[in-house]
Design a protein around this motif. Sequence first.
Motif, mmCIF file in Angstrom:
data_model
loop_
_atom_site.group_PDB
_atom_site.id
_atom_site.type_symbol
_atom_site.label_atom_id
_atom_site.label_comp_id
_atom_site.label_asym_id
_atom_site.label_seq_id
_atom_site.Cartn_x
_atom_site.Cartn_y
_atom_site.Cartn_z
ATOM 1 N N VAL A 26 0.939 -0.696 0.221
ATOM 2 C CA VAL A 26 0.096 0.195 0.122
ATOM 3 C C VAL A 26 0.946 1.339 -0.060
ATOM 4 N N ASP A 27 1.596 0.549 0.749
ATOM 5 C CA ASP A 27 2.667 2.273 1.201
ATOM 6 C C ASP A 27 3.357 2.929 -0.541
ATOM 7 N N SER A 28 3.640 2.057 -0.570
ATOM 8 C CA SER A 28 5.002 1.961 -2.228
ATOM 9 C C SER A 28 3.867 2.376 -3.482
ATOM 10 N N TRP A 29 2.527 2.288 -3.048
ATOM 11 C CA TRP A 29 1.514 2.909 -4.625
ATOM 12 C C TRP A 29 1.102 3.907 -3.972
ATOM 13 N N PHE A 34 1.372 9.816 -4.644
ATOM 14 C CA PHE A 34 1.933 11.055 -4.832
ATOM 15 C C PHE A 34 3.384 11.353 -5.625
ATOM 16 N N VAL A 35 4.315 10.666 -5.830
ATOM 17 C CA VAL A 35 5.548 11.539 -6.717
ATOM 18 C C VAL A 35 4.996 10.878 -8.662
ATOM 19 N N PHE A 36 4.718 10.525 -8.623
ATOM 20 C CA PHE A 36 4.269 10.360 -10.463
ATOM 21 C C PHE A 36 2.671 10.774 -10.232
ATOM 22 N N GLY A 37 2.355 11.415 -10.100
ATOM 23 C CA GLY A 37 0.960 11.625 -10.296
ATOM 24 C C GLY A 37 -0.121 10.039 -10.644
ATOM 25 N N ILE A 38 -0.068 8.910 -10.431
ATOM 26 C CA ILE A 38 -0.285 8.435 -10.837
ATOM 27 C C ILE A 38 -1.436 7.400 -10.411
ATOM 28 N N THR A 39 -2.440 6.898 -11.339
ATOM 29 C CA THR A 39 -3.916 5.666 -10.110
ATOM 30 C C THR A 39 -3.075 4.350 -10.616
ATOM 31 N N ARG A 40 -3.660 3.291 -9.611
ATOM 32 C CA ARG A 40 -3.553 2.056 -9.665
ATOM 33 C C ARG A 40 -3.858 1.470 -11.176
ATOM 34 N N ALA A 41 -5.130 2.511 -11.692
ATOM 35 C CA ALA A 41 -6.097 2.181 -12.355
ATOM 36 C C ALA A 41 -5.078 2.602 -13.645
ATOM 37 N N LYS A 42 -4.380 3.760 -13.986
ATOM 38 C CA LYS A 42 -4.108 4.259 -14.672
ATOM 39 C C LYS A 42 -2.958 2.987 -15.317
ATOM 40 N N ASP A 52 10.453 9.403 -15.993
ATOM 41 C CA ASP A 52 11.800 10.039 -15.935
ATOM 42 C C ASP A 52 12.622 10.049 -14.798
ATOM 43 N N GLY A 53 14.257 9.843 -15.053
ATOM 44 C CA GLY A 53 14.635 9.650 -13.681
ATOM 45 C C GLY A 53 14.652 10.441 -12.352
ATOM 46 N N LYS A 54 15.156 12.013 -12.650
ATOM 47 C CA LYS A 54 14.414 12.321 -11.465
ATOM 48 C C LYS A 54 13.194 12.282 -10.741
ATOM 49 N N SER A 55 12.270 12.031 -11.722
ATOM 50 C CA SER A 55 10.829 11.365 -10.479
ATOM 51 C C SER A 55 10.715 10.606 -9.609
ATOM 52 N N ALA A 56 12.556 9.872 -10.617
ATOM 53 C CA ALA A 56 12.119 7.649 -9.549
ATOM 54 C C ALA A 56 13.045 8.706 -8.026
ATOM 55 N N GLU A 57 14.274 9.024 -8.996
ATOM 56 C CA GLU A 57 15.558 9.268 -7.804
ATOM 57 C C GLU A 57 14.308 9.859 -6.538
ATOM 58 N N LYS A 58 13.084 11.015 -7.284
ATOM 59 C CA LYS A 58 12.777 11.683 -6.262
ATOM 60 C C LYS A 58 11.695 10.234 -4.625
ATOM 61 N N TYR A 59 11.498 9.398 -5.723
ATOM 62 C CA TYR A 59 10.499 8.697 -5.116
ATOM 63 C C TYR A 59 11.420 7.539 -4.549
ATOM 64 N N ASN A 60 12.565 7.851 -4.758
ATOM 65 C CA ASN A 60 13.261 6.844 -3.747
ATOM 66 C C ASN A 60 13.869 6.831 -2.827
ATOM 67 N N GLY A 77 2.385 14.461 3.784
ATOM 68 C CA GLY A 77 1.777 15.942 4.089
ATOM 69 C C GLY A 77 0.998 16.091 4.455
ATOM 70 N N THR A 78 -0.140 15.198 4.639
ATOM 71 C CA THR A 78 -1.548 15.249 4.617
ATOM 72 C C THR A 78 -1.799 13.897 5.202
ATOM 73 N N GLN A 79 -3.314 14.750 5.842
ATOM 74 C CA GLN A 79 -3.902 12.919 6.512
ATOM 75 C C GLN A 79 -5.788 12.680 6.055
ATOM 76 N N GLU A 80 -6.350 12.393 5.697
ATOM 77 C CA GLU A 80 -7.570 12.903 6.363
ATOM 78 C C GLU A 80 -8.240 12.243 6.878
ATOM 79 N N PHE A 81 -9.086 13.309 7.164
ATOM 80 C CA PHE A 81 -10.253 12.734 8.677
ATOM 81 C C PHE A 81 -11.277 13.255 8.791
ATOM 82 N N MET A 82 -12.620 13.238 9.612
ATOM 83 C CA MET A 82 -13.799 13.459 8.677
ATOM 84 C C MET A 82 -14.519 13.975 7.595
#
Length: 279
Positions: A26-29, A34-42, A52-60, A77-82
Amino acid sequence: MEILVRDIINKAQNTLEAAGIADSQVDSWLLAEFVFGITRAKYYANMQMTVDGKSAEKYNELVNQRAGHIPLQYLVGTQEFMGLTFKVNENVLIPRQDTELLVENVADCLGNGERTVLDMCTGSGCIAVSIDRLSKDSKVTAVDISEKALEVAQENNRFNNANVTFIQSDLFTNVTGRYDIIVSNPPYIRTDEIPKLMEEVKSHEPVMALDGMEDGLYFYKKICNEASDYLNDNGKIFFEIGYDQGDDVSEILRQNRFCNIEVLKDLSGNDRVVIARKE
Ligand code: GLN
């Protein structure tokens, strides 16, 4: 350089699993979203998707921080609540789902009237801001001793278009006036229990938001001692409590001449909320 999302996520899952992170998949997804702006469905629609390499580096980099047991919420940086989004950082406790029971009960009690509410030990402001949003005509004031927590709470107030008033205060020291409701989720873990908590909590969440001193009841005693002076007649107090604190907190309330004491259970069947009325 383009890198396959599949490869990078697999590698992240292995890294997190090896580090003993319970929800490694779950956390890796969530970090990938968060970093790549992709969803699992996509991703499943195009499993050859690359980044790209730069995003991959940020993710890692974030995966490595998560492997170091920094809570996911501090990384994104966020948490859902109510149903609202709250910004969080290491100066505030991450809002917990259990606390929603506290907010729901305060909101039910408020109805639509013009009532005043004081949230003591507001932290991220999650309780105060969600009550303000749920009960349109109520006036909510929130207190915390920590200036850094109040900065986060104020940001959450703006971000969620709420209208909470904030006071920096060591409990009631700088509070004036009387309120219809006092609500609080104070620090309530016994000091000697803190080393036994999950790494994420004990090493990364603010200790001052957790530590309820020797018996875990320090803040309930302090708040109950003074609460009557800040409550209107028939005013009510709502506390979140630890699973084993129902009897102790009820007793503290009784000793301070509160009546109609009720202990409510959370979804796991544990005591979680105590409500009482000023006599
Ligand atoms: N009131 C905040 C919350 O419920 C902070 C609680 C705390 O710091 N003990 O999340």
